[in-house]
Design a protein around this motif. Structure first.
Motif, PDB file in Angstrom:
ATOM      1  N   PRO A   1       0.838   5.230   1.069  1.00 49.11           N
ATOM      2  CA  PRO A   1       0.084   6.303   1.696  1.00 49.11           C
ATOM      3  C   PRO A   1       0.055   7.522   0.792  1.00 49.11           C
ATOM      4  O   PRO A   1       1.085   8.008   0.361  1.00 49.11           O
ATOM      5  CB  PRO A   1       0.873   6.590   2.973  1.00 49.11           C
TER       6      PRO A   1
ATOM      7  N   THR B   1      -4.812  10.060   5.651  1.00 52.76           N
ATOM      8  CA  THR B   1      -5.226   9.161   4.569  1.00 52.76           C
ATOM      9  C   THR B   1      -6.266   8.135   4.984  1.00 52.76           C
ATOM     10  O   THR B   1      -6.965   7.583   4.135  1.00 52.76           O
ATOM     11  CB  THR B   1      -4.016   8.390   4.012  1.00 52.76           C
TER      12      THR B   1
ATOM     13  N   ARG C   1       2.364  -1.720   9.530  1.00 56.68           N
ATOM     14  CA  ARG C   1       0.911  -1.835   9.628  1.00 56.68           C
ATOM     15  C   ARG C   1       0.472  -1.277  10.979  1.00 56.68           C
ATOM     16  O   ARG C   1       1.070  -1.595  12.002  1.00 56.68           O
ATOM     17  CB  ARG C   1       0.470  -3.290   9.485  1.00 56.68           C
TER      18      ARG C   1
ATOM     19  N   HIS D   1      -1.670   8.329   8.853  1.00 63.23           N
ATOM     20  CA  HIS D   1      -2.883   7.561   9.110  1.00 63.23           C
ATOM     21  C   HIS D   1      -4.075   8.496   9.303  1.00 63.23           C
ATOM     22  O   HIS D   1      -5.175   8.245   8.796  1.00 63.23           O
ATOM     23  CB  HIS D   1      -2.699   6.689  10.347  1.00 63.23           C
TER      24      HIS D   1
ATOM     25  N   ARG E   1      -6.014  11.416  -0.140  1.00 59.14           N
ATOM     26  CA  ARG E   1      -7.089  11.032  -1.049  1.00 59.14           C
ATOM     27  C   ARG E   1      -7.307  12.071  -2.136  1.00 59.14           C
ATOM     28  O   ARG E   1      -7.563  11.748  -3.290  1.00 59.14           O
ATOM     29  CB  ARG E   1      -8.377  10.788  -0.252  1.00 59.14           C
TER      30      ARG E   1
ATOM     31  N   ASP F   1      -1.926   0.585   6.485  1.00 60.36           N
ATOM     32  CA  ASP F   1      -0.758  -0.135   5.987  1.00 60.36           C
ATOM     33  C   ASP F   1       0.082   0.894   5.246  1.00 60.36           C
ATOM     34  O   ASP F   1      -0.199   1.240   4.099  1.00 60.36           O
ATOM     35  CB  ASP F   1      -1.198  -1.276   5.068  1.00 60.36           C
ATOM     36  N   LEU F   2       1.114   1.414   5.902  1.00 57.08           N
ATOM     37  CA  LEU F   2       1.830   2.589   5.413  1.00 57.08           C
ATOM     38  C   LEU F   2       3.249   2.240   4.993  1.00 57.08           C
ATOM     39  O   LEU F   2       3.975   1.569   5.730  1.00 57.08           O
ATOM     40  CB  LEU F   2       1.872   3.660   6.497  1.00 57.08           C
TER      41      LEU F   2
ATOM     42  N   GLN G   1      -5.466   5.243   5.940  1.00 53.77           N
ATOM     43  CA  GLN G   1      -4.864   3.944   5.669  1.00 53.77           C
ATOM     44  C   GLN G   1      -4.093   3.445   6.885  1.00 53.77           C
ATOM     45  O   GLN G   1      -3.508   4.232   7.637  1.00 53.77           O
ATOM     46  CB  GLN G   1      -3.914   4.027   4.467  1.00 53.77           C
TER      47      GLN G   1
ATOM     48  N   ALA H   1       0.845  -1.188   0.000  1.00 51.61           N
ATOM     49  CA  ALA H   1       0.000   0.000   0.000  1.00 51.61           C
ATOM     50  C   ALA H   1       0.875   1.230   0.000  1.00 51.61           C
ATOM     51  O   ALA H   1       1.964   1.229   0.557  1.00 51.61           O
ATOM     52  CB  ALA H   1      -0.922   0.012   1.220  1.00 51.61           C
TER      53      ALA H   1
END
Length: 293
Positions: free
Chosen positions: A63, A125, A160, A122, A66, A129-130, A127, A61
């Motif tokens: 980062p 985003t 993660r 985190h 968006r 899993d960076l 997410q 993934a």
């Protein structure tokens, strides 16, 4: 000198030799054990295949904000022509607080600063899993300490984020990530498997750097040397966060391309400073309080 043939470490070695030579005669330069061809041969003989497994070298993934991810792709050559640069300062109290936190957890300032970045990414985003890329000197072998050439390598720092209760738990996970990355830093970055063909960009679109403290002005004999590092030099990466010593404190600099909107870039930088200060003020704070948007 062009980055194709040199790196920051090499420039430091050359700078030191110039100082020795200008200081007077007879001058004895430190011995050089490996020239660049020997460095390459030594790297090739180190069985890099042994580094090709493990979560620290697989990126699943990326980062990315968006809003930036939804924006049309901009050619790298075009984005590099108009880099955005933002900077904030952490005073000595907060810089010392981060160092004390690193000592408390028996890790490095780099690890704590990276953990702060993970928390902010985190929050921005969503997410968990960076993957953040970072440049390393790649001079772990004693023979390469004075080699002049482009020896630096980029490593992928992937962590993660499960529902950690505290920032301390995030620091521990980040410590495991960095330790694994250091152990595999000789693995050529270009050979790092991504594990997915749907990253939506490059794995070095998000970069984190920790700059060493430099002696900017020295005298050798009758000559004074001054090292100039222009802050507006920009970055070739999509989003790069760099921390550099500034007096007793630290300067946090964010380089970004037009893919990241100015408001989002400002939110990312201010978020980093805010979280860093909050951690220093209350190291035992629940991580959920730091991740509020």
């Amino acid at each position: 000198m062009h980055h194709l043939v040199t790196d920051g470490w090499s420039c430091g070695a050359l700078f030191e030799e110039l100082r020795i030579l200008y200081a007077g005669s007879p001058a004895e330069l430190p011995p050089m054990r490996w020239q660049y061809p020997q460095f390459v041969a030594g790297l090739a003989g180190g069985s890099p295949g042994r580094h090709r497994t493990g979560p620290a070298t697989r990126v699943l993934a990326r980062p990315a904000d968006r809003a930036a991810a939804a924006a049309p792709a901009v050619p790298r050559a075009a984005t590099g022509s108009h880099p955005g640069v933002l900077a904030r300062d952490l005073d000595a109290v907060n810089a010392d607080g981060l160092r004390a936190l690193a000592r408390r957890h028996r890790t490095t300032l780099f690890t704590v600063a990276l953990a702060v970045y993970y928390a902010v990414l985190h929050r921005v985003t969503g997410q968990g899993d960076l993957a953040v890329a970072s440049l390393f000197a790649n001079r772990s072998r004693p023979e390469s300490q004075r080699t002049v050439g482009f020896c630096a390598n980029m490593v992928v720092l992937r962590t993660r984020l499960p529902p950690f209760a505290t920032f301390a738990a995030l620091v521990q996970a980040t410590h495991a990530t960095t330790a694994a990355a250091f152990a595999k830093q000789e693995q050529p970055y270009q050979a790092v498997p991504t594990g997915s063909a749907n990253l939506g960009g490059r794995v070095d679109d998000v970069v984190f750097q920790m700059m060493a403290e430099l002696t900017h002005r020295v005298r050798a004999g009758d000559t004074e040397f001054e090292l100039l590092v222009p802050e507006a030099i920009g970055s070739r990466f999509g989003t790069e966060l760099a921390l550099a010593p500034r007096g007793d404190g630290m300067r946090v600099v964010l380089f970004h391309t037009p893919r990241l909107a100015p408001t989002d870039a400002l939110r990312l930088l201010d978020g980093y400073v805010t979280v860093a200060r909050a951690i220093v003020a209350n190291p035992a704070a629940a991580l959920s309080t730091l991740l509020r948007r």
